[in-house]
Design a protein around this motif. Structure first.
Motif, short mmCIF file in Angstrom:
data_model
loop_
_atom_site.label_atom_id
_atom_site.label_comp_id
_atom_site.label_asym_id
_atom_site.label_seq_id
_atom_site.Cartn_x
_atom_site.Cartn_y
_atom_site.Cartn_z
N GLU A 257 -5.27 43.33 17.60
CA GLU A 257 -6.54 44.00 18.17
C GLU A 257 -6.27 45.22 19.07
N PHE A 258 -5.87 46.35 18.29
CA PHE A 258 -5.55 47.36 18.62
C PHE A 258 -6.42 48.19 19.62
N TRP A 259 -7.68 47.83 19.73
CA TRP A 259 -8.83 48.43 20.52
C TRP A 259 -8.74 47.77 21.81
N SER A 260 -8.08 46.58 22.18
CA SER A 260 -8.10 45.95 23.32
C SER A 260 -6.71 45.79 24.14
N ASN A 261 -6.63 46.30 25.12
CA ASN A 261 -5.41 46.03 26.13
C ASN A 261 -4.27 46.55 25.40
N PRO A 262 -4.10 47.81 24.92
CA PRO A 262 -3.04 48.34 24.30
C PRO A 262 -1.67 48.46 25.32
N GLU A 263 -0.60 48.45 24.89
CA GLU A 263 0.69 48.58 25.74
C GLU A 263 0.68 50.17 26.45
N ARG A 264 0.22 50.93 25.31
CA ARG A 264 0.36 52.59 25.54
C ARG A 264 -0.59 53.28 24.82
N THR A 265 -0.98 54.24 25.28
CA THR A 265 -1.90 55.09 24.30
C THR A 265 -1.80 56.59 24.83
N GLY A 266 -2.29 57.46 23.95
CA GLY A 266 -2.25 59.05 24.46
C GLY A 266 -1.99 59.63 23.11
N TRP A 267 -2.16 61.03 23.33
CA TRP A 267 -2.37 61.95 22.38
C TRP A 267 -1.08 62.48 22.09
N LEU A 268 -0.66 62.74 20.74
CA LEU A 268 0.81 63.18 20.24
C LEU A 268 0.59 64.16 19.26
N MET A 269 1.11 64.79 18.96
CA MET A 269 1.26 65.56 17.70
C MET A 269 2.05 65.07 16.65
N LYS A 270 1.63 65.00 15.52
CA LYS A 270 2.66 64.38 14.38
C LYS A 270 2.59 65.13 13.12
#
Length: 144
Positions: free
Chosen positions: A23-36
């Motif tokens: 359930e990636f939308w709920s309580n993730p370990e880490r989130t943020g913007w990155l360039m790829k």
């Protein structure tokens, strides 16, 4: 890099298999913007990344709900290393995620963000990979 991209892009064909019920939308370990970097057209794109339960998902937008479809996912357990890559890319705040045969590059917004991502992904690699299989374990204490 082809097999890492294949694993990441296979999501569009087999999303339920790739997300493994995470359930990636709920309580993730880490989130943020990155360039790829894109696989075929090597332009840098800004994507929203979510690390959860040994999978690194990415999305076009930071508003992620249960109905959102990830643009890709990397099973972190298949990765061996995550480390800084400024010397390789000649770009500040760059880091790389590598398997035995492939490497993907990312650029964070700051040095702190880069270090935080490296630490989080590194922890996830350790938690979700098996460094040895049962057949490779040698018990020196057992009597033969």
């Amino acid at each position: 890099m082809a097999s890492l991209w294949r694993a990441a892009l296979a999501l569009t064909q087999t999303q339920s298999t790739q997300t493994d019920g995470v359930e990636f939308w709920s309580n993730p370990e880490r989130t943020g913007w990155l360039m790829k970097q894109g696989e075929h057209i090597k332009t840098w794109r800004r994507r929203w990344f979510i690390l959860k339960q040994g999978k690194l998902f990415w999305f076009k937008d930071s508003t992620v709900t249960r109905v959102c479809k990830p643009r890709g996912v990397i099973p972190v357990a298949s990765c061996l290393t995550v480390k800084g890559a400024e010397d390789v890319l000649h770009k500040q705040n760059a880091f790389e995620l590598s398997t035995r045969s492939d490497t993907m590059y990312f650029i964070a917004d700051s040095e702190k963000e880069k270090e935080d991502w490296i630490n989080s992904i590194g922890r996830s690699i350790v938690q979700h990979s098996r460094s040895v299989t049962d057949s490779e374990i040698v018990d020196y204490d057992s009597k033969s």
